[in-house]
Enzyme design. Structure first.
Site, PDB file in Angstrom:
ATOM      1  N   ASP A  22      41.285  -8.805   1.794  1.00  0.00           N
ATOM      2  CA  ASP A  22      41.092  -7.827   2.861  1.00  0.00           C
ATOM      3  C   ASP A  22      42.290  -6.880   2.965  1.00  0.00           C
ATOM      4  O   ASP A  22      43.416  -7.267   2.648  1.00  0.00           O
ATOM      5  CB  ASP A  22      40.941  -8.527   4.216  1.00  0.00           C
ATOM      6  CG  ASP A  22      39.627  -9.268   4.359  1.00  0.00           C
ATOM      7  OD1 ASP A  22      38.864  -9.350   3.371  1.00  0.00           O
ATOM      8  OD2 ASP A  22      39.363  -9.779   5.464  1.00  0.00           O
ATOM      9  N   ASP A  23      42.029  -5.674   3.431  1.00  0.00           N
ATOM     10  CA  ASP A  23      43.034  -4.720   3.927  1.00  0.00           C
ATOM     11  C   ASP A  23      43.623  -3.769   2.898  1.00  0.00           C
ATOM     12  O   ASP A  23      44.389  -2.891   3.252  1.00  0.00           O
ATOM     13  CB  ASP A  23      44.190  -5.419   4.654  1.00  0.00           C
ATOM     14  CG  ASP A  23      43.755  -6.165   5.890  1.00  0.00           C
ATOM     15  OD1 ASP A  23      42.560  -6.078   6.241  1.00  0.00           O
ATOM     16  OD2 ASP A  23      44.588  -6.841   6.509  1.00  0.00           O
ATOM     17  N   HIS A  73      35.469  -2.662   5.048  1.00  0.00           N
ATOM     18  CA  HIS A  73      36.307  -3.315   6.068  1.00  0.00           C
ATOM     19  C   HIS A  73      36.660  -2.303   7.159  1.00  0.00           C
ATOM     20  O   HIS A  73      37.699  -2.409   7.807  1.00  0.00           O
ATOM     21  CB  HIS A  73      37.570  -3.876   5.402  1.00  0.00           C
ATOM     22  CG  HIS A  73      38.235  -5.005   6.134  1.00  0.00           C
ATOM     23  ND1 HIS A  73      37.557  -6.089   6.639  1.00  0.00           N
ATOM     24  CD2 HIS A  73      39.551  -5.224   6.437  1.00  0.00           C
ATOM     25  CE1 HIS A  73      38.423  -6.924   7.212  1.00  0.00           C
ATOM     26  NE2 HIS A  73      39.625  -6.417   7.114  1.00  0.00           N
ATOM     27  N   HIS A  77      40.337  -0.375  10.173  1.00  0.00           N
ATOM     28  CA  HIS A  77      40.587  -1.770  10.564  1.00  0.00           C
ATOM     29  C   HIS A  77      40.324  -1.990  12.056  1.00  0.00           C
ATOM     30  O   HIS A  77      41.183  -2.476  12.798  1.00  0.00           O
ATOM     31  CB  HIS A  77      42.018  -2.203  10.195  1.00  0.00           C
ATOM     32  CG  HIS A  77      42.172  -3.679  10.007  1.00  0.00           C
ATOM     33  ND1 HIS A  77      42.626  -4.503  11.001  1.00  0.00           N
ATOM     34  CD2 HIS A  77      41.919  -4.476   8.931  1.00  0.00           C
ATOM     35  CE1 HIS A  77      42.659  -5.754  10.547  1.00  0.00           C
ATOM     36  NE2 HIS A  77      42.237  -5.764   9.294  1.00  0.00           N
ATOM     37  N   HIS A 168      44.685 -11.660   1.777  1.00  0.00           N
ATOM     38  CA  HIS A 168      44.931 -10.264   2.151  1.00  0.00           C
ATOM     39  C   HIS A 168      45.863  -9.612   1.128  1.00  0.00           C
ATOM     40  O   HIS A 168      46.936 -10.169   0.845  1.00  0.00           O
ATOM     41  CB  HIS A 168      45.570 -10.180   3.540  1.00  0.00           C
ATOM     42  CG  HIS A 168      44.676 -10.679   4.629  1.00  0.00           C
ATOM     43  ND1 HIS A 168      44.463 -12.013   4.866  1.00  0.00           N
ATOM     44  CD2 HIS A 168      43.909 -10.008   5.546  1.00  0.00           C
ATOM     45  CE1 HIS A 168      43.618 -12.156   5.877  1.00  0.00           C
ATOM     46  NE2 HIS A 168      43.272 -10.965   6.305  1.00  0.00           N
TER      47      HIS A 168
END
Length: 199
Positions: A22-23, A73, A77, A168
């Protein structure tokens, strides 16, 4: 597991595990991740942030070129619990535009930031053709109060066939994630697990 319309894990009937990140994309972290995945002949699913796609288009394209899957995603965020549904869906759509503009890719996997999403938001995304992907193994690599070794244990003590593991590719998680990912890749190799994309 209270929300069966969300994907928490894949079928346990095959010796596959599903690593997710993620991210990103993040230039200080994502290239290292991609190098290690390639070294172990592993594929993963990257739940990217739209603004990071726009600032790192070549890195986003590299993820795709190397055979990994892409997930939405949101563009910024967003925490679904503290965002009105119209604004949340518009932000998810903004991600779609970024992904399409940079790499002409259609994305139909979605992971809510922080794992927080309202039922109304989820229903709208599912109606738009999204599969909402959660996880059953949390590395907690973002938690700077734990050691990299503890982070690795979080994964290795819980991973099994069909597991969806969350890492992440962010600067905040880098130290823990790098140790945990390497140990996970080594463990998967020893166990004969194949690291596959979520589709």
């Amino acid at each position: 597991m209270l929300f069966p319309r969300y994907l928490w894990r894949m079928s346990p009937n095959f010796p596959n595990v599903y690593l997710t990140f993620d991210d990103g994309p993040e230039p200080e972290v994502t290239p290292w991740v991609l190098d290690k995945l390639k070294e172990y002949n592993a594929k993963a699913t990257f739940f990217c942030i739209g603004k990071n796609i726009e600032t790192n288009p070549e890195l986003f394209q590299r993820i795709i070129n190397e055979g990994h899957a892409i997930g939405n995603h949101t563009a910024n965020h967003l925490n679904g619990w503290s965002t009105d549904s119209a604004g949340y869906l518009k932000n998810a759509e903004s991600f779609e535009n970024s992904a399409r503009d940079v790499a002409a890719v259609e994305v139909k996997l979605f992971r809510p930031p922080y794992g927080k999403i309202k039922l109304s938001q989820a229903k709208a995304l599912i109606k738009r053709g999204y599969k909402i992907v959660m996880w059953d193994v949390l590395s907690a690599d973002f938690d700077r109060s734990i050691t990299p070794e503890k982070c690795a244990q979080n994964v290795l003590r819980n991973i099994g066939p069909g597991s969806i593991v969350i890492f992440h590719d962010s600067k905040k998680a880098k130290k823990n994630m790098q140790v945990a990912l390497l140990e996970t890749l080594q463990y998967a190799k020893r166990k004969g697990y194949k690291c596959e994309v979520i589709a």
